[in-house]
Design a protein around this motif. Structure first.
Motif, short mmCIF file in Angstrom:
data_model
loop_
_atom_site.label_atom_id
_atom_site.label_comp_id
_atom_site.label_asym_id
_atom_site.label_seq_id
_atom_site.Cartn_x
_atom_site.Cartn_y
_atom_site.Cartn_z
N VAL A 263 45.15 15.79 80.85
CA VAL A 263 44.40 16.67 81.74
C VAL A 263 44.91 18.10 81.56
CG1 VAL A 263 43.75 17.15 84.12
CG2 VAL A 263 44.10 14.79 83.37
N SER A 264 44.02 19.01 81.23
CA SER A 264 44.41 20.40 80.95
C SER A 264 44.41 21.23 82.23
CB SER A 264 43.46 21.02 79.93
OG SER A 264 42.14 21.00 80.44
N GLY A 265 45.06 22.39 82.16
CA GLY A 265 45.05 23.33 83.26
C GLY A 265 46.00 22.98 84.38
N ASP A 266 46.95 22.11 84.14
CA ASP A 266 47.92 21.74 85.17
C ASP A 266 49.31 22.22 84.79
OD1 ASP A 266 45.91 19.01 85.19
OD2 ASP A 266 46.33 20.02 87.09
N THR A 267 50.13 22.38 85.79
CA THR A 267 51.50 22.85 85.52
C THR A 267 52.36 21.74 84.91
OG1 THR A 267 52.11 22.27 87.80
CG2 THR A 267 51.44 24.54 87.37
N GLU A 268 51.98 20.49 85.11
CA GLU A 268 52.71 19.38 84.49
C GLU A 268 51.76 18.58 83.60
OE1 GLU A 268 54.08 16.52 87.31
OE2 GLU A 268 52.32 16.70 88.57
N ILE A 269 52.33 17.84 82.69
CA ILE A 269 51.52 17.03 81.77
C ILE A 269 51.08 15.76 82.48
CG2 ILE A 269 51.51 15.79 79.58
CD1 ILE A 269 53.60 17.74 78.57
N ARG A 270 49.73 15.59 82.62
CA ARG A 270 49.20 14.42 83.29
C ARG A 270 48.10 13.80 82.44
NH1 ARG A 270 48.01 15.86 89.50
NH2 ARG A 270 46.45 17.19 88.54
N PHE A 271 47.85 12.51 82.69
CA PHE A 271 46.84 11.79 81.93
C PHE A 271 45.94 11.00 82.87
CE2 PHE A 271 50.40 12.37 79.10
CZ PHE A 271 49.84 12.62 77.86
N LYS A 272 44.70 10.75 82.40
CA LYS A 272 43.81 9.83 83.11
C LYS A 272 43.29 8.81 82.09
CE LYS A 272 39.63 12.67 82.50
NZ LYS A 272 38.53 13.38 83.19
N ILE A 273 42.94 7.64 82.58
CA ILE A 273 42.45 6.56 81.71
C ILE A 273 40.98 6.82 81.40
CG2 ILE A 273 41.97 4.09 81.55
CD1 ILE A 273 44.34 3.63 83.43
N VAL A 274 40.63 6.83 80.12
CA VAL A 274 39.23 7.01 79.71
C VAL A 274 38.68 5.73 79.11
CG1 VAL A 274 39.42 9.49 79.38
CG2 VAL A 274 39.91 7.97 77.47
N SER A 275 39.55 4.80 78.71
CA SER A 275 39.09 3.55 78.15
C SER A 275 40.14 2.47 78.38
CB SER A 275 38.84 3.69 76.64
OG SER A 275 38.51 2.44 76.07
N LEU A 276 39.67 1.30 78.84
CA LEU A 276 40.56 0.17 79.10
C LEU A 276 39.87 -1.11 78.71
CD1 LEU A 276 43.25 -0.87 80.38
CD2 LEU A 276 42.01 -1.00 82.54
N GLN A 277 40.39 -1.80 77.72
CA GLN A 277 39.76 -3.04 77.23
C GLN A 277 40.81 -4.16 77.19
OE1 GLN A 277 38.37 -1.74 73.40
NE2 GLN A 277 36.36 -1.14 74.19
N ILE A 278 40.40 -5.36 77.58
CA ILE A 278 41.31 -6.50 77.52
C ILE A 278 41.60 -6.85 76.07
CG2 ILE A 278 41.56 -8.96 78.04
CD1 ILE A 278 39.91 -8.51 80.55
N SER A 279 42.85 -7.10 75.77
CA SER A 279 43.27 -7.46 74.42
C SER A 279 43.96 -8.80 74.44
CB SER A 279 44.22 -6.40 73.87
OG SER A 279 44.76 -6.80 72.63
N GLU A 280 43.73 -9.60 73.42
CA GLU A 280 44.38 -10.91 73.33
C GLU A 280 45.75 -10.78 72.71
OE1 GLU A 280 43.27 -13.64 74.71
OE2 GLU A 280 41.44 -12.63 75.36
#
Length: 280
Positions: A263-280
């Motif tokens: 996520v840009s424009g923040d004072t700290e480095i943060r992330f959000k989930i954009v893709s989540l798939q079940i894996s075997e």
């Protein structure tokens, strides 16, 4: 029979009619003056183990010996004496020992394996002919001189603990599953042991989840790794984890393929989930 001053002995007591009563006094066939037999003992079922860590073994002064006694036909008898096949002077075989299910784990904290007094641990097992075989010799390539690995030992059904002068090492009988990327639900933390970052190489990364965002806790370079399937693209800010192990509070594991967006424009480095798939 006492061969000399401070040769030592083992006294066995049994609880009879709610009272402890003396039943036997044990020595050893080659006991000598100042052997101090009985300084350390261990008992399980019909077996007693006792060490003389400074017992002379052949030409090795203070090589060390562990004596085993077996209860047969109503009496305790000397069964065998265990020694290190690679003993050296002052090896202290028997500095630590423990019994478990016809197995004996013995430490020799001054065996010269990886240097002077680096130490070693030996696991013996009783075979079908009632003889004791060395079935495993626990080495440790990280040891160096004077570490004294084997100073104390403990044995379980699937693991052993061996203490050195400064550390305690745990060993399992089966390989431990290791995951380069794991999310711990109980602590809401994400640990990435190896991430390939453009222009920086391989990093170890820790992130914390506050319910909405994943924030960077720390990172440091990992020079021992040369490649990783987990990728962070600096230009796009995408962090791709092809196989993420998620550990529930119960310890259960499930596996996912995850893509995170910085996520840009923040004072700290943060992330959000954009893709989540079940894996075997």
């Amino acid at each position: 029979f006492d061969p000399g001053v401070e040769s030592g002995a083992i006294f066995v007591y049994k609880q009879i009619d709610n009272q402890w009563q003396f039943v036997s006094r044990l020595g050893s066939t080659n006991r000598e003056t100042a052997d101090h037999l009985g300084e350390k003992v261990s008992l399980q079922g019909d077996l007693i183990a006792a060490s003389i860590k400074h017992k002379d073994v052949d030409d090795n002064l203070r090589g060390g010996t562990v004596y085993l006694y077996k209860y047969e036909q109503g009496q305790w008898l000397e069964d065998t004496a265990l020694i290190a096949h690679d003993s050296n002077m002052g090896a202290n075989f028997g500095s630590g020992f423990t019994l478990l299910d016809k197995q004996v784990l013995v430490g020799a904290n001054k065996i010269q394996a990886n240097g002077f007094n680096s130490g070693q641990a030996y696991l013996f097992e009783q075979n079908s002919q009632q003889q004791w075989d060395l079935i495993h010799q626990q080495e440790n390539i990280d040891l160096k001189a004077h570490d004294q690995f084997g100073l104390s030992v403990a044995l379980g059904e699937e693991a052993m603990l061996v203490a050195s002068k400064d550390s305690i090492y745990a060993f399992q009988s089966e390989a431990i599953d290791s995951y380069p990327a794991i999310f711990y639900a109980q602590s809401n933390s994400l640990q990435l042991d190896a991430v390939s970052v453009e222009g920086m190489g391989i990093l170890s990364v820790g992130l914390a989840f506050d319910g909405e965002w994943l924030s960077l806790l720390y990172y440091h370079s990992n020079p021992e790794q040369s490649q990783s399937d987990t990728q962070f693209a600096v230009k796009t800010g995408l962090l791709t984890i092809p196989r993420l192990a998620v550990q529930a509070a119960t310890g259960e594991l499930s596996f996912y393929r995850v893509v995170l967006q910085q996520v840009s424009g923040d004072t700290e480095i943060r992330f959000k989930i954009v893709s989540l798939q079940i894996s075997e």
